[in-house]
Design an enzyme around this catalytic site. Structure first.
Site, short mmCIF file in Angstrom:
data_model
loop_
_atom_site.label_atom_id
_atom_site.label_comp_id
_atom_site.label_asym_id
_atom_site.label_seq_id
_atom_site.Cartn_x
_atom_site.Cartn_y
_atom_site.Cartn_z
N GLU A 109 0.88 -1.17 0.00
CA GLU A 109 0.00 0.00 0.00
C GLU A 109 0.92 1.22 0.00
OE1 GLU A 109 -3.35 -0.45 -0.30
OE2 GLU A 109 -3.22 1.68 -0.74
N SER A 110 0.87 1.98 -1.08
CA SER A 110 1.85 3.06 -1.25
C SER A 110 1.74 4.10 -0.13
CB SER A 110 1.71 3.71 -2.62
OG SER A 110 0.39 4.19 -2.80
N CYS A 140 3.85 -2.24 -8.77
CA CYS A 140 2.57 -1.79 -8.23
C CYS A 140 2.74 -0.62 -7.26
CB CYS A 140 1.85 -2.98 -7.61
SG CYS A 140 0.08 -2.70 -7.51
N ARG A 169 -3.54 5.93 -8.82
CA ARG A 169 -3.70 4.79 -7.89
C ARG A 169 -5.03 4.10 -8.13
NH1 ARG A 169 -4.40 5.98 -2.16
NH2 ARG A 169 -4.13 3.81 -1.69
N ILE A 198 -3.17 -6.27 -9.06
CA ILE A 198 -3.92 -6.27 -7.81
C ILE A 198 -4.11 -4.81 -7.37
CG2 ILE A 198 -3.98 -7.07 -5.42
CD1 ILE A 198 -1.88 -9.23 -6.30
N HIS A 243 2.56 -7.60 -10.93
CA HIS A 243 3.41 -8.29 -9.95
C HIS A 243 4.11 -9.50 -10.59
CE1 HIS A 243 1.88 -6.39 -6.20
NE2 HIS A 243 0.80 -6.19 -6.95
N GLU A 245 6.62 -11.00 -9.65
CA GLU A 245 7.20 -11.89 -8.62
C GLU A 245 6.25 -13.02 -8.23
OE1 GLU A 245 5.96 -8.94 -8.09
OE2 GLU A 245 4.81 -8.96 -6.22
#
Ligand code: GLN
Length: 269
Positions: A109-110, A140, A169, A198, A243, A245
């Site tokens: 969450e930025s 993200c 966002r 996501i 993402h 990863e």
């Protein structure tokens, strides 16, 4: 120096007379300066040199990449970086940041990560390293943090400002909180990357020094989101709205490790 593939680089370095006083060590030149690494941690670039007895030795340089470990997929990014040829280490403190050659900012969450960067005393040190040319990759929320400007953020949200982009966002809206798509990503090979989004941002505007690497494809599912920019690169800073990863496909991490390796060099004496 541009980015060279492994064999071109090895050939270039073989032409240079290289004397290694200690064949078990090689030097990695990162944004922070020079670091001498044990050869056990150096195994990427396949470089030949001469040892002090005139014998040929093989040493390789392996960049140390930090993964910002305040929130998010730290373990998954670390695994992908290791498979892509880097040594991955968690970064929570300024002294840990000082030891890395590049940094990955994971999703999360930025707004929270922005607050934690201040709390952990990392905001200014990361800004300084980025301004000095440290390679970085944000996925993200990491993309949001790296951007110059964020739309639909919190007013007190801090930006690292390493990418000349405006990001929005949660851009894909509430109905499509999460979705997956196959994307053509420039620099990541010929076949598409399966991208997991996501509550993702997109890049609404990119400056002229920013290279667009991927856009949302035109599919029935994509609707209005088709063509939105979801992967960018500016110099040695890379960002994806998705993402990589999470899928076990390491091509985006390989692209990043390649950017971070540009300065790998042998110790010449
Ligand atoms: N929506 C999150 C944010 O604003 C990002 C989500 C993510 O990193 N998966 O920071």
């Amino acid at each position: 120096m541009g980015i060279l593939d492994g064999s071109t680089r090895a050939a270039e370095l073989q032409r240079r007379p290289v004397r290694m006083l200690d064949p078990r060590r090689c030097r990695f030149r990162g944004a922070a300066g020079f670091a001498v690494l044990p050869v056990s941690r150096c195994c990427r670039s396949d470089v030949l040199g001469n040892d002090e007895f005139g014998g040929r030795i093989r040493v390789n340089a392996r960049p140390t990449i930090g993964v910002l470990a305040l929130q998010g997929d730290v373990r998954e990014h670390s695994g992908a970086l290791e498979r892509a040829g880097a040594t991955a280490v968690p970064v929570r403190r300024p002294d840990e940041l000082a030891r890395v050659d590049g940094l990955v900012l994971p999703g999360g969450e930025s707004t929270t990560m922005s607050r934690l960067l201040v709390t952990f005393g990392l905001l200014e040190p990361i800004r300084e390293r980025l301004a000095a040319g440290m390679p970085a990759y944000g996925s993200c929320a990491g993309m949001i943090l790296l951007a110059r400007t964020v739309l639909d953020g919190r007013p007190d949200q801090e930006q690292l400002g390493a990418l000349d982009v405006v990001v929005r966002r949660n851009a894909f809206g509430r109905q499509v909180d999460s979705f997956e798509a196959d994307l053509a990503v420039a620099g990541a090979g010929d076949h598409p990357v399966h991208a997991v989004f996501i509550r993702a941002p997109w890049v609404e505007k990119a400056g002229e020094d920013v290279e667009v690497l991927a856009r949302v494809p035109h599919t029935a599912e994509a609707g209005d989101a088709a063509d939105r920019i979801v992967a960018v690169r500016q110099g040695r800073v890379l960002a994806t709205a998705f993402h990589p990863e999470l899928t076990g496909d390491d091509r985006v991490h390989r692209l990043f490790v390649g950017l971070a390796e540009e300065d790998v060099d042998l110790e010449e004496r």
